[in-house]
Each structure stands twice: as structure tokens, then as C-alpha cells.
Design a protein around this motif. Structure first.
Motif, PDB file in Angstrom:
ATOM      1  N   VAL A   1    -101.008  -3.656 -18.692  1.00  0.00           N
ATOM      2  CA  VAL A   1    -102.476  -3.645 -18.848  1.00  0.00           C
ATOM      3  C   VAL A   1    -103.125  -2.850 -17.722  1.00  0.00           C
ATOM      4  CG1 VAL A   1    -104.552  -5.072 -18.797  1.00  0.00           C
ATOM      5  CG2 VAL A   1    -102.526  -5.869 -20.040  1.00  0.00           C
TER       6      VAL A   1
ATOM      7  N   THR B   1    -107.778  -4.584 -29.686  1.00  0.00           N
ATOM      8  CA  THR B   1    -108.102  -5.810 -30.421  1.00  0.00           C
ATOM      9  C   THR B   1    -109.628  -5.951 -30.448  1.00  0.00           C
ATOM     10  OG1 THR B   1    -108.085  -7.249 -28.483  1.00  0.00           O
ATOM     11  CG2 THR B   1    -105.977  -6.957 -29.658  1.00  0.00           C
TER      12      THR B   1
ATOM     13  N   VAL C   1     -96.369  -1.607 -34.757  1.00  0.00           N
ATOM     14  CA  VAL C   1     -96.649  -1.906 -33.345  1.00  0.00           C
ATOM     15  C   VAL C   1     -95.304  -2.227 -32.685  1.00  0.00           C
ATOM     16  CG1 VAL C   1     -97.617  -3.648 -31.784  1.00  0.00           C
ATOM     17  CG2 VAL C   1     -99.043  -2.680 -33.601  1.00  0.00           C
TER      18      VAL C   1
ATOM     19  N   ILE D   1     -97.418  -1.066 -27.131  1.00  0.00           N
ATOM     20  CA  ILE D   1     -98.113  -1.915 -26.143  1.00  0.00           C
ATOM     21  C   ILE D   1     -97.030  -2.296 -25.140  1.00  0.00           C
ATOM     22  CG2 ILE D   1     -97.974  -3.888 -27.783  1.00  0.00           C
ATOM     23  CD1 ILE D   1    -100.521  -4.987 -26.209  1.00  0.00           C
TER      24      ILE D   1
ATOM     25  N   GLU E   1     -93.782  -3.579 -29.114  1.00  0.00           N
ATOM     26  CA  GLU E   1     -94.282  -4.268 -27.907  1.00  0.00           C
ATOM     27  C   GLU E   1     -93.182  -4.502 -26.874  1.00  0.00           C
ATOM     28  OE1 GLU E   1     -96.704  -7.666 -28.757  1.00  0.00           O
ATOM     29  OE2 GLU E   1     -96.884  -8.213 -26.630  1.00  0.00           O
TER      30      GLU E   1
ATOM     31  N   GLN F   1    -101.426   3.888 -28.798  1.00  0.00           N
ATOM     32  CA  GLN F   1    -101.407   2.768 -27.855  1.00  0.00           C
ATOM     33  C   GLN F   1    -102.350   1.673 -28.333  1.00  0.00           C
ATOM     34  OE1 GLN F   1     -99.375   2.704 -25.130  1.00  0.00           O
ATOM     35  NE2 GLN F   1     -98.660   4.802 -25.537  1.00  0.00           N
ATOM     36  N   VAL F   2    -102.002   0.436 -28.014  1.00  0.00           N
ATOM     37  CA  VAL F   2    -102.897  -0.687 -28.276  1.00  0.00           C
ATOM     38  C   VAL F   2    -102.930  -1.582 -27.038  1.00  0.00           C
ATOM     39  CG1 VAL F   2    -101.023  -1.930 -29.501  1.00  0.00           C
ATOM     40  CG2 VAL F   2    -103.386  -2.713 -29.769  1.00  0.00           C
ATOM     41  N   LEU F   3    -104.104  -2.135 -26.761  1.00  0.00           N
ATOM     42  CA  LEU F   3    -104.251  -3.149 -25.704  1.00  0.00           C
ATOM     43  C   LEU F   3    -105.162  -4.250 -26.237  1.00  0.00           C
ATOM     44  CD1 LEU F   3    -104.867  -1.205 -22.334  1.00  0.00           C
ATOM     45  CD2 LEU F   3    -102.814  -2.501 -22.975  1.00  0.00           C
ATOM     46  N   ASN F   4    -105.064  -5.393 -25.618  1.00  0.00           N
ATOM     47  CA  ASN F   4    -106.029  -6.459 -25.893  1.00  0.00           C
ATOM     48  C   ASN F   4    -107.332  -6.105 -25.168  1.00  0.00           C
ATOM     49  OD1 ASN F   4    -107.502  -9.030 -25.179  1.00  0.00           O
ATOM     50  ND2 ASN F   4    -106.050  -9.729 -26.720  1.00  0.00           N
TER      51      ASN F   4
ATOM     52  N   HIS G   1     -94.618  -5.112 -36.795  1.00  0.00           N
ATOM     53  CA  HIS G   1     -94.702  -5.427 -35.357  1.00  0.00           C
ATOM     54  C   HIS G   1     -93.304  -5.868 -34.911  1.00  0.00           C
ATOM     55  CE1 HIS G   1     -97.144  -7.687 -31.981  1.00  0.00           C
ATOM     56  NE2 HIS G   1     -95.984  -7.221 -31.513  1.00  0.00           N
TER      57      HIS G   1
ATOM     58  N   HIS H   1     -97.575   1.328 -15.544  1.00  0.00           N
ATOM     59  CA  HIS H   1     -97.741   0.406 -16.682  1.00  0.00           C
ATOM     60  C   HIS H   1     -96.471   0.325 -17.525  1.00  0.00           C
ATOM     61  CE1 HIS H   1    -101.838   2.294 -15.962  1.00  0.00           C
ATOM     62  NE2 HIS H   1    -101.989   1.032 -15.601  1.00  0.00           N
TER      63      HIS H   1
END
Ligand code: KIV
Length: 264
Positions: A231, A23, A180, A203, A182, A212-215, A137, A262
Motif C-alpha cells: 500500500v 475499491t 485479480v 495487488i 494478489e 493495479q488495484v488498491l483498497n 481472483h 511496495h
């Protein structure tokens, strides 16, 4: 540095080159993420939590999303800019969705993301046929947190897993460029990823996704609220923010993040 496009995402999926997404909400971070060669920048509506201090994403407005998208777009040259359509900005009708998606694209987004599976597939097709790339998503969809009864792991029964696979296929058939996924167990991440031919960016969905996605505020340990198990604090072993982001890119590309600690 070649620009990341929807077509490039597809090549990466075929080549099994993991897609990195973080993000991003401002120009300073965008410049840094571009330097670290993060593939996709998500102006996520999680900014409602990490920037605005709310306990959900539901209060984020189109004005908020346009503002942050503009900030990111000014400082990005390589990464693909994805703007989240916020709660209430697309669920009513495809016409409502295109009006708001157009605003995000005019602010600098190169793709929009919306939550929901089969129920959103007509809207996705409507946007794609009119020239707006879409990222779906599914899994835990934070805009439905009250309907889902909290931020809970999804895909816990065979029926729920089948629903996710049907949703992923519907989005793919509607022309979505990526999805995405989640908060699902590893095996569900693998099954959804194997069921379709567009990238699945996980995520909390395990190591078998296409990316992969992370905040960003979570992985830099800036956000002081409750952090989910998926995370990793990339600042812990880094001497600068740029190094932490580079470590994330390296670990996702090498397949070492997410690790077993994780995953679900
Ligand atoms: O807004 C956000 O940060 C997101 C991620 C959960 C992918 O949508």
C-alpha cells in the motif's frame, strides 16, 4: 468520457495501457473516482474490514454487497462496476453463484468477482455463458485466509507458481474477462500476466501486471488497521482526496506505482 467495458479492458491490455482499479463503497467516492477516470470500481468485500471493523472478509453478506453496489452504481458513469461475491455466496454450486450474481447485477454491478482458480472454472463458465462478465481472483484469496494460514505471500515455490499459471489459464478458458492477482513476488506477477491474454490486475503483485488495484481506504490512509507493504499512502503528498486519487491514476498509468518498496 467513454464508458469502460469488458471489451475496452481487453483493448487496454493489448495496447499496454495499465488498468486502474480502486475499491469503492459509496456514492460520494464513486463520483470522485469517476472524475479522476479510475477505470474499474470494485465493491470489494474488504469492506468487512475497512467499514465494518472485522478482522477478515468472512462476515460480509449478500445484503451488504447489494447495498454498497447500489450506492456506487448511482454515482458512476464511466468506470466499470465490479461487485464481489461474498464468502459462501457462490462456492456451493453454479446455480447458487448465478442466483447471487444476478442480484449484484440487478443492483448495478457490470461484472462480478469471485475467488478461486481451477475449482471455480466451471462456475465462471456457467456465469459467462449466461451473460454475466466475471473477474477471477487468485494468489492470496482473503476468503480462504484460514486455510492459507494468514495473509501471506503466495507463489513461493515453483510448484505454487505453476498452480497459479494453471489457475489463470483455466479462468481465461472459462471466459473470465480479467483476473485479480494478489500478494505474489514480482516475477510471479510477470509470469502469470505473460501466460494469459486477459488483463491481470495486481495487488501486491508487482509492476509487470496489466493493471493495479488498491483498497481506497488504505491508499487514502483512512483505514487505521495494519497496512500491507504494497500500500502507498497517496494522501501524503496530496491536498485533497480527488488529488490523491488522480495521483494514483497518474502513477499506475506511468508505471511508477508500485515502486520497489511496495513489491515482494
Ligand atoms: O475486496 C477487495 O478489496 C479485494 C481486493 C483485494 C482486490 O478483493
Amino acid at each position: 468520457m467513454a464508458k469502460v467495458t469488458s471489451a475496452r479492458l481487453q483493448t487496454m491490455r493489448v495496447d499496454k495501457d495499465p488498468v486502474t482499479m480502486l475499491t469503492c463503497t459509496d456514492a460520494s467516492f464513486a463520483g470522485m473516482l469517476d472524475k479522476a477516470e479510475v477505470d474499474m470500481f470494485l465493491i470489494g468485500d474488504s469492506l468487512g474490514m475497512v467499514i465494518q471493523g472485522d478482522d477478515s472478509t468472512l462476515g460480509v453478506t449478500m445484503d451488504d454487497m447489494v447495498y454498497h453496489t447500489r450506492c456506487v452504481a448511482k454515482a458512476t458513469s464511466r468506470g466499470l462496476i465490479v461487485g464481489d461475491l461474498p464468502f459462501g455466496s457462490y462456492q456451493k454450486s453454479p446455480e447458487q453463484a448465478i442466483e447471487n450474481a444476478t442480484e449484484l447485477m440487478a443492483a448495478g454491478a457490470q461484472m462480478v468477482k469471485l475467488e478461486g482458480g481451477v475449482v471455480m472454472s466451471d462456475t465462471v463458465r456457467f456465469l459467462v455463458e449466461r451473460g454475466i462478465p466475471v473477474c477471477g481472483h487468485i494468489g492470496l484469496t482473503p476468503q480462504s485466509v484460514h486455510a492459507l494460514g494468514g495473509f501471506k505471500v503466495q507463489g513461493k515455490s515453483e510448484e505454487a507458481i505453476n498452480d497459479l499459471i494453471v489457475a489463470a489459464k483455466a479462468l481465461e478458458q472459462s471466459g473470465a474477462s480479467a483476473i485479480v492477482l494478489e500478494l505474489v513476488p514480482n516475477d510471479v506477477g510477470r509470469r502469470v500476466t505473460d501466460a494469459i491474454n486477459i488483463p491481470v490486475i495486481g495487488i501486491g503483485a508487482g509492476p509487470y501486471c496489466s493493471g493495479q488495484v488498491l483498497n481506497l481506504y488504505d491508499m487514502l490512509d483512512i483505514y487505521q488497521g495494519r497496512k500491507p507493504k504494497f500500500v502507498k499512502n497517496f494522501m501524503a503528498d496530496s491536498s485533497s482526496i480527488l488529488d490523491a486519487v488522480k495521483a494514483y491514476v497518474t502513477e499506475v498509468k506511468a508505471g511508477t506505482f508500485p515502486g520497489p518498496e511496495h513489491c515482494f
